[in-house]
Structure formats: structure tokens, C-alpha cells
Design a protein around this motif. Structure first.
Motif, PDB file in Angstrom:
ATOM      1  N   ARG A 162       0.831  -1.208   0.000  1.00 34.20           N
ATOM      2  CA  ARG A 162       0.000   0.000   0.000  1.00 34.20           C
ATOM      3  C   ARG A 162       0.863   1.254   0.000  1.00 34.20           C
ATOM      4  O   ARG A 162       0.603   2.217  -0.733  1.00 34.20           O
ATOM      5  CB  ARG A 162      -0.925   0.001   1.218  1.00 34.20           C
ATOM      6  CG  ARG A 162      -1.937  -1.130   1.221  1.00 34.20           C
ATOM      7  CD  ARG A 162      -2.910  -0.975   2.376  1.00 34.20           C
ATOM      8  NE  ARG A 162      -3.808  -2.112   2.458  1.00 34.20           N
ATOM      9  CZ  ARG A 162      -4.807  -2.193   3.330  1.00 34.20           C
ATOM     10  NH1 ARG A 162      -5.031  -1.210   4.191  1.00 34.20           N
ATOM     11  NH2 ARG A 162      -5.589  -3.261   3.356  1.00 34.20           N
ATOM     12  N   LEU A 163       1.900   1.231   0.822  1.00 32.34           N
ATOM     13  CA  LEU A 163       2.787   2.385   0.868  1.00 32.34           C
ATOM     14  C   LEU A 163       3.637   2.483  -0.393  1.00 32.34           C
ATOM     15  O   LEU A 163       4.003   3.585  -0.820  1.00 32.34           O
ATOM     16  CB  LEU A 163       3.668   2.322   2.115  1.00 32.34           C
ATOM     17  CG  LEU A 163       2.899   2.475   3.432  1.00 32.34           C
ATOM     18  CD1 LEU A 163       3.835   2.348   4.623  1.00 32.34           C
ATOM     19  CD2 LEU A 163       2.155   3.808   3.479  1.00 32.34           C
ATOM     20  N   ARG A 164       3.937   1.361  -0.992  1.00 30.78           N
ATOM     21  CA  ARG A 164       4.686   1.381  -2.260  1.00 30.78           C
ATOM     22  C   ARG A 164       3.887   2.108  -3.333  1.00 30.78           C
ATOM     23  O   ARG A 164       4.454   2.869  -4.143  1.00 30.78           O
ATOM     24  CB  ARG A 164       4.984  -0.064  -2.685  1.00 30.78           C
ATOM     25  CG  ARG A 164       5.694  -0.195  -4.025  1.00 30.78           C
ATOM     26  CD  ARG A 164       7.109   0.335  -3.959  1.00 30.78           C
ATOM     27  NE  ARG A 164       7.774   0.225  -5.254  1.00 30.78           N
ATOM     28  CZ  ARG A 164       7.656   1.104  -6.242  1.00 30.78           C
ATOM     29  NH1 ARG A 164       6.906   2.189  -6.082  1.00 30.78           N
ATOM     30  NH2 ARG A 164       8.291   0.936  -7.392  1.00 30.78           N
ATOM     31  N   LEU A 165       2.587   1.895  -3.369  1.00 32.76           N
ATOM     32  CA  LEU A 165       1.738   2.617  -4.317  1.00 32.76           C
ATOM     33  C   LEU A 165       1.738   4.109  -4.014  1.00 32.76           C
ATOM     34  O   LEU A 165       1.788   4.949  -4.933  1.00 32.76           O
ATOM     35  CB  LEU A 165       0.303   2.076  -4.262  1.00 32.76           C
ATOM     36  CG  LEU A 165       0.084   0.678  -4.849  1.00 32.76           C
ATOM     37  CD1 LEU A 165      -1.325   0.201  -4.538  1.00 32.76           C
ATOM     38  CD2 LEU A 165       0.315   0.688  -6.353  1.00 32.76           C
ATOM     39  N   ALA A 166       1.685   4.458  -2.735  1.00 29.28           N
ATOM     40  CA  ALA A 166       1.706   5.872  -2.343  1.00 29.28           C
ATOM     41  C   ALA A 166       3.007   6.532  -2.782  1.00 29.28           C
ATOM     42  O   ALA A 166       3.019   7.670  -3.265  1.00 29.28           O
ATOM     43  CB  ALA A 166       1.525   5.997  -0.838  1.00 29.28           C
ATOM     44  N   VAL A 167       4.116   5.824  -2.606  1.00 27.84           N
ATOM     45  CA  VAL A 167       5.421   6.342  -3.024  1.00 27.84           C
ATOM     46  C   VAL A 167       5.433   6.597  -4.533  1.00 27.84           C
ATOM     47  O   VAL A 167       5.897   7.645  -5.002  1.00 27.84           O
ATOM     48  CB  VAL A 167       6.541   5.345  -2.639  1.00 27.84           C
ATOM     49  CG1 VAL A 167       7.855   5.705  -3.330  1.00 27.84           C
ATOM     50  CG2 VAL A 167       6.714   5.320  -1.127  1.00 27.84           C
ATOM     51  N   GLU A 168       4.912   5.662  -5.298  1.00 26.10           N
ATOM     52  CA  GLU A 168       4.906   5.814  -6.758  1.00 26.10           C
ATOM     53  C   GLU A 168       4.086   7.025  -7.165  1.00 26.10           C
ATOM     54  O   GLU A 168       4.475   7.778  -8.076  1.00 26.10           O
ATOM     55  CB  GLU A 168       4.361   4.547  -7.411  1.00 26.10           C
ATOM     56  CG  GLU A 168       4.709   4.415  -8.883  1.00 26.10           C
ATOM     57  CD  GLU A 168       6.201   4.208  -9.113  1.00 26.10           C
ATOM     58  OE1 GLU A 168       6.663   4.546 -10.229  1.00 26.10           O
ATOM     59  OE2 GLU A 168       6.914   3.739  -8.210  1.00 26.10           O
ATOM     60  N   ILE A 169       2.956   7.230  -6.510  1.00 24.53           N
ATOM     61  CA  ILE A 169       2.110   8.377  -6.820  1.00 24.53           C
ATOM     62  C   ILE A 169       2.852   9.677  -6.521  1.00 24.53           C
ATOM     63  O   ILE A 169       2.844  10.620  -7.326  1.00 24.53           O
ATOM     64  CB  ILE A 169       0.789   8.308  -6.030  1.00 24.53           C
ATOM     65  CG1 ILE A 169      -0.070   7.146  -6.532  1.00 24.53           C
ATOM     66  CG2 ILE A 169       0.020   9.627  -6.136  1.00 24.53           C
ATOM     67  CD1 ILE A 169      -1.250   6.815  -5.637  1.00 24.53           C
ATOM     68  N   GLY A 170       3.495   9.736  -5.374  1.00 25.74           N
ATOM     69  CA  GLY A 170       4.213  10.955  -4.993  1.00 25.74           C
ATOM     70  C   GLY A 170       5.308  11.311  -5.982  1.00 25.74           C
ATOM     71  O   GLY A 170       5.420  12.471  -6.414  1.00 25.74           O
ATOM     72  N   PHE A 171       6.112  10.333  -6.378  1.00 27.25           N
ATOM     73  CA  PHE A 171       7.185  10.595  -7.334  1.00 27.25           C
ATOM     74  C   PHE A 171       6.630  10.914  -8.721  1.00 27.25           C
ATOM     75  O   PHE A 171       7.160  11.778  -9.427  1.00 27.25           O
ATOM     76  CB  PHE A 171       8.128   9.397  -7.423  1.00 27.25           C
ATOM     77  CG  PHE A 171       9.146   9.344  -6.321  1.00 27.25           C
ATOM     78  CD1 PHE A 171      10.145  10.291  -6.229  1.00 27.25           C
ATOM     79  CD2 PHE A 171       9.110   8.331  -5.364  1.00 27.25           C
ATOM     80  CE1 PHE A 171      11.097  10.243  -5.222  1.00 27.25           C
ATOM     81  CE2 PHE A 171      10.056   8.272  -4.353  1.00 27.25           C
ATOM     82  CZ  PHE A 171      11.048   9.236  -4.278  1.00 27.25           C
ATOM     83  N   ALA A 172       5.566  10.211  -9.118  1.00 26.88           N
ATOM     84  CA  ALA A 172       5.012  10.413 -10.457  1.00 26.88           C
ATOM     85  C   ALA A 172       4.470  11.823 -10.629  1.00 26.88           C
ATOM     86  O   ALA A 172       4.655  12.456 -11.682  1.00 26.88           O
ATOM     87  CB  ALA A 172       3.912   9.391 -10.731  1.00 26.88           C
ATOM     88  N   VAL A 173       3.805  12.330  -9.614  1.00 31.96           N
ATOM     89  CA  VAL A 173       3.253  13.682  -9.702  1.00 31.96           C
ATOM     90  C   VAL A 173       4.366  14.712  -9.791  1.00 31.96           C
ATOM     91  O   VAL A 173       4.308  15.662 -10.576  1.00 31.96           O
ATOM     92  CB  VAL A 173       2.324  13.965  -8.514  1.00 31.96           C
ATOM     93  CG1 VAL A 173       1.939  15.441  -8.472  1.00 31.96           C
ATOM     94  CG2 VAL A 173       1.078  13.103  -8.605  1.00 31.96           C
TER      95      VAL A 173
END
Length: 208
Positions: A162-173
Motif C-alpha cells: 500500500r505504501l509502495r503505491l503511495a510512493v509511486e504516486i508521490g514521485f510520479a506527480v
């Protein structure tokens, strides 16, 4: 270790030369892009001969990998300082300051010479994808370590993805904002922070 890799130098002068080469490479990357940059070009701009550069890097992909790792280390330092400030306050403390983390991470990234092209190279070059993947997994692991003590009803194998997805979103934005001029950085950061805050707080409900 591949033939292109070199062990980081131990002497101060050699370390300074290596850092100079990376700074020059970042500047050139911003000027000419991933395809055109070469070790000869980097050496010439740095005032060195190609053989001198090869003491530090075996080819241009080794230079790009070192640039990526240096950027990720600087981002990780931001994360560690942020966790030291807000981790002791628990999930709420972490959740309430996500915007701060996003802002500080964006600032250190933009201060890096050639940052946008470094990030693009980590996506575009098969030889470099592992650098980005290792970094994002590391960030997810650090966040998992910080959150897990406050979520007794959730195990690590559930929390980490779940946190891995959050990390990806943060970097992608953050990467999107280098190209998308129809969204303000402040608005994007605020919206992502609000979304991730809600996702973190929802975990506390599931853990109770």
C-alpha cells in the motif's frame, strides 16, 4: 560489479573530481539529452581527458547510474530527516505533514543539475530501471518501518504494498510537473498530500 562500474574513490581529491564529473554530466544532460551525451563530451567539459574519466566511470550509463543514485541519496536524506521530525507523532503526525515531505523532496530534486533528464534516463534506459526501483522500494520500506508500530492490526506484507503505491504516486506527480504547465505545483502537491493523508488515516481504522 559490471565492467562499467568503478568503486567510489576514497581520497578527498578523487571524490571531488568524481563529484565534478557528475555535476558536469548533469548540466550536459539538460543541454543535449540522453542520446547525445557521451563520456568524451563530459570529460571535455570537465577539463579532463577521457582516460581520466574512465578511472571513475566505464561508460555513459555508469555516469547516468551514478547521477541517479546521487539524486536518490539526497532524496532519502530528506525522507530520513522528515521521519525523524514527524515519525514519533504516529500515523497522524506522519499523515498531517505529507505536503512538507513532497515540497522538500521536490526542492532537493530541482536543485540537482539535470534533474529532469536524470529522472527520464531512469525510466527510459533498461540499464538504469533498477536504480529507480531500488530507490522507491527503499522509501516504501522506510515508511513501512515508521508506520508499522502504530498499526498493530496490519502486518508488514499488507502495509508495504500500500505504501509502495503511495510512493509511486508521490514521485510520479513530481515528475509530471516538469512537463505539465496546466497544473500548479502547489495545487498538485496539496491534492496528492490530501489523498495520501486520507489513505494513511484509513489504515488506522482498519487496524483498530
Amino acid at each position: 560489479m559490471t565492467l562499467a562500474e568503478r568503486r567510489p574513490p576514497q581520497q578527498d581529491r578523487a571524490r571531488q573530481t568524481r563529484e565534478r564529473l557528475l555535476d558536469v554530466a548533469g548540466e550536459l544532460l539538460a543541454e543535449v539529452g540522453i542520446e547525445r551525451i557521451s563520456t568524451n563530451m563530459i570529460a571535455a567539459r570537465a577539463g579532463l581527458t577521457p582516460p581520466a574519466l574512465y578511472r571513475y566511470f566505464g561508460d555513459k550509463y555508469a555516469v547516468l547510474e551514478a547521477l541517479g543514485r546521487r539524486l536518490m541519496e539526497r532524496q532519502n536524506a530528506v525522507l530520513d530527516a522528515w521521519l525523524a521530525r514527524h515519525g514519533p507523532a504516529g500515523i497522524a503526525g506522519i499523515a498531517d505533514h505529507i505536503d512538507e515531505l513532497l515540497s522538500e523532496n521536490a526542492a532537493v530534486t530541482r536543485a540537482e543539475p539535470g534533474a529532469v533528464w536524470i529522472l527520464r534516463s531512469l525510466h527510459a534506459s533498461p540499464q538504469l530501471v533498477h536504480v529507480r526501483l531500488e530507490s522507491h522500494r527503499h522509501v516504501a520500506g522506510r515508511l513501512t518501518d515508521a508506520c508499522l508500530p502504530y498499526l498493530p492490526g496490519i502486518d508488514r506484507d499488507t502495509l508495504w504494498p500500500r505504501l509502495r503505491l503511495a510512493v509511486e504516486i508521490g514521485f510520479a506527480v513530481d515528475e509530471m510537473l516538469y512537463e505539465e504547465d496546466r497544473v500548479s505545483a502547489g495545487a498538485a502537491s496539496a491534492q496528492v498530500a490530501a489523498m495520501l493523508r486520507t489513505a494513511l488515516l484509513d489504515l488506522t481504522e482498519n487496524a483498530s
